[in-house]
Scaffold this motif. Sequence first.
Motif, PDB file in Angstrom:
ATOM      1  N   GLU A   1       0.825  -1.200   0.000  1.00 26.90           N
ATOM      2  CA  GLU A   1       0.000   0.000   0.000  1.00 26.90           C
ATOM      3  C   GLU A   1       0.863   1.256   0.000  1.00 26.90           C
ATOM      4  O   GLU A   1       0.618   2.211  -0.729  1.00 26.90           O
ATOM      5  CB  GLU A   1      -0.966   0.025   1.197  1.00 26.90           C
ATOM      6  CG  GLU A   1      -2.033  -1.051   1.175  1.00 26.90           C
ATOM      7  CD  GLU A   1      -1.516  -2.417   1.632  1.00 26.90           C
ATOM      8  OE1 GLU A   1      -0.502  -2.487   2.368  1.00 26.90           O
ATOM      9  OE2 GLU A   1      -2.124  -3.422   1.238  1.00 26.90           O
ATOM     10  N   ALA A   2       1.899   1.259   0.851  1.00 25.47           N
ATOM     11  CA  ALA A   2       2.775   2.429   0.965  1.00 25.47           C
ATOM     12  C   ALA A   2       3.946   2.347  -0.007  1.00 25.47           C
ATOM     13  O   ALA A   2       4.631   3.353  -0.250  1.00 25.47           O
ATOM     14  CB  ALA A   2       3.295   2.552   2.393  1.00 25.47           C
ATOM     15  N   GLY A   3       4.203   1.151  -0.536  1.00 23.59           N
ATOM     16  CA  GLY A   3       5.353   0.971  -1.420  1.00 23.59           C
ATOM     17  C   GLY A   3       6.676   1.117  -0.680  1.00 23.59           C
ATOM     18  O   GLY A   3       7.657   1.602  -1.229  1.00 23.59           O
ATOM     19  N   GLU A   4       6.684   0.671   0.593  1.00 22.69           N
ATOM     20  CA  GLU A   4       7.855   0.846   1.432  1.00 22.69           C
ATOM     21  C   GLU A   4       8.356  -0.470   2.004  1.00 22.69           C
ATOM     22  O   GLU A   4       7.595  -1.402   2.229  1.00 22.69           O
ATOM     23  CB  GLU A   4       7.532   1.790   2.605  1.00 22.69           C
ATOM     24  CG  GLU A   4       7.191   3.190   2.183  1.00 22.69           C
ATOM     25  CD  GLU A   4       6.827   4.067   3.361  1.00 22.69           C
ATOM     26  OE1 GLU A   4       6.537   3.525   4.455  1.00 22.69           O
ATOM     27  OE2 GLU A   4       6.779   5.291   3.175  1.00 22.69           O
ATOM     28  N   PHE A   5       9.676  -0.486   2.258  1.00 21.50           N
ATOM     29  CA  PHE A   5      10.331  -1.607   2.899  1.00 21.50           C
ATOM     30  C   PHE A   5      10.706  -1.194   4.316  1.00 21.50           C
ATOM     31  O   PHE A   5      11.281  -0.117   4.527  1.00 21.50           O
ATOM     32  CB  PHE A   5      11.588  -2.011   2.126  1.00 21.50           C
ATOM     33  CG  PHE A   5      12.424  -3.034   2.828  1.00 21.50           C
ATOM     34  CD1 PHE A   5      12.084  -4.370   2.780  1.00 21.50           C
ATOM     35  CD2 PHE A   5      13.534  -2.647   3.549  1.00 21.50           C
ATOM     36  CE1 PHE A   5      12.851  -5.310   3.438  1.00 21.50           C
ATOM     37  CE2 PHE A   5      14.311  -3.589   4.217  1.00 21.50           C
ATOM     38  CZ  PHE A   5      13.968  -4.923   4.160  1.00 21.50           C
ATOM     39  N   SER A   6      10.386  -2.030   5.286  1.00 20.12           N
ATOM     40  CA  SER A   6      10.743  -1.771   6.687  1.00 20.12           C
ATOM     41  C   SER A   6      11.687  -2.877   7.142  1.00 20.12           C
ATOM     42  O   SER A   6      11.281  -4.051   7.202  1.00 20.12           O
ATOM     43  CB  SER A   6       9.513  -1.753   7.586  1.00 20.12           C
ATOM     44  OG  SER A   6       8.608  -0.762   7.173  1.00 20.12           O
ATOM     45  N   PRO A   7      12.940  -2.525   7.425  1.00 19.07           N
ATOM     46  CA  PRO A   7      13.891  -3.556   7.870  1.00 19.07           C
ATOM     47  C   PRO A   7      13.534  -4.083   9.268  1.00 19.07           C
ATOM     48  O   PRO A   7      12.956  -3.368  10.072  1.00 19.07           O
ATOM     49  CB  PRO A   7      15.233  -2.835   7.899  1.00 19.07           C
ATOM     50  CG  PRO A   7      14.917  -1.389   7.945  1.00 19.07           C
ATOM     51  CD  PRO A   7      13.533  -1.207   7.371  1.00 19.07           C
TER      52      PRO A   7
END
Length: 82
Positions: free
Chosen positions: A74-80
Motif C-alpha cells: 500500500e505504501a510501497g515501502e520496505f521496513s527492515p
Amino acid sequence: MNKKLTKEEIEKLSKLKLDFDNLIQQLGNIEIQIMNLELSKEELKMKLQEIKKEEISLGKELEDKYGNGTISLEAGEFSPTS
C-alpha cells in the motif's frame, strides 16, 4: 407360439428405452465435463506452482537488495527488521 404385445406395452417399453438412452447420454456428458474440469484443475495447479516459484525468486531478489524486513504494498515501502 409368439404372442403380440399390446400397443400400450410397446409404448411403455419404447419410453423406458428412450429414457435409458437419454440418461446414458447425460452421464457421458457429465463424464466429459468432469474430465475437462480435471484438466483445468491440473493447469491451474501448474500455474500456481509457477507463481510460487516467481514469488520465491522475487523474495530472494528483494532480500538480497534490501535485507530482511517487511514490505507494505500500500505504501510501497520496505521496513527492515532489527
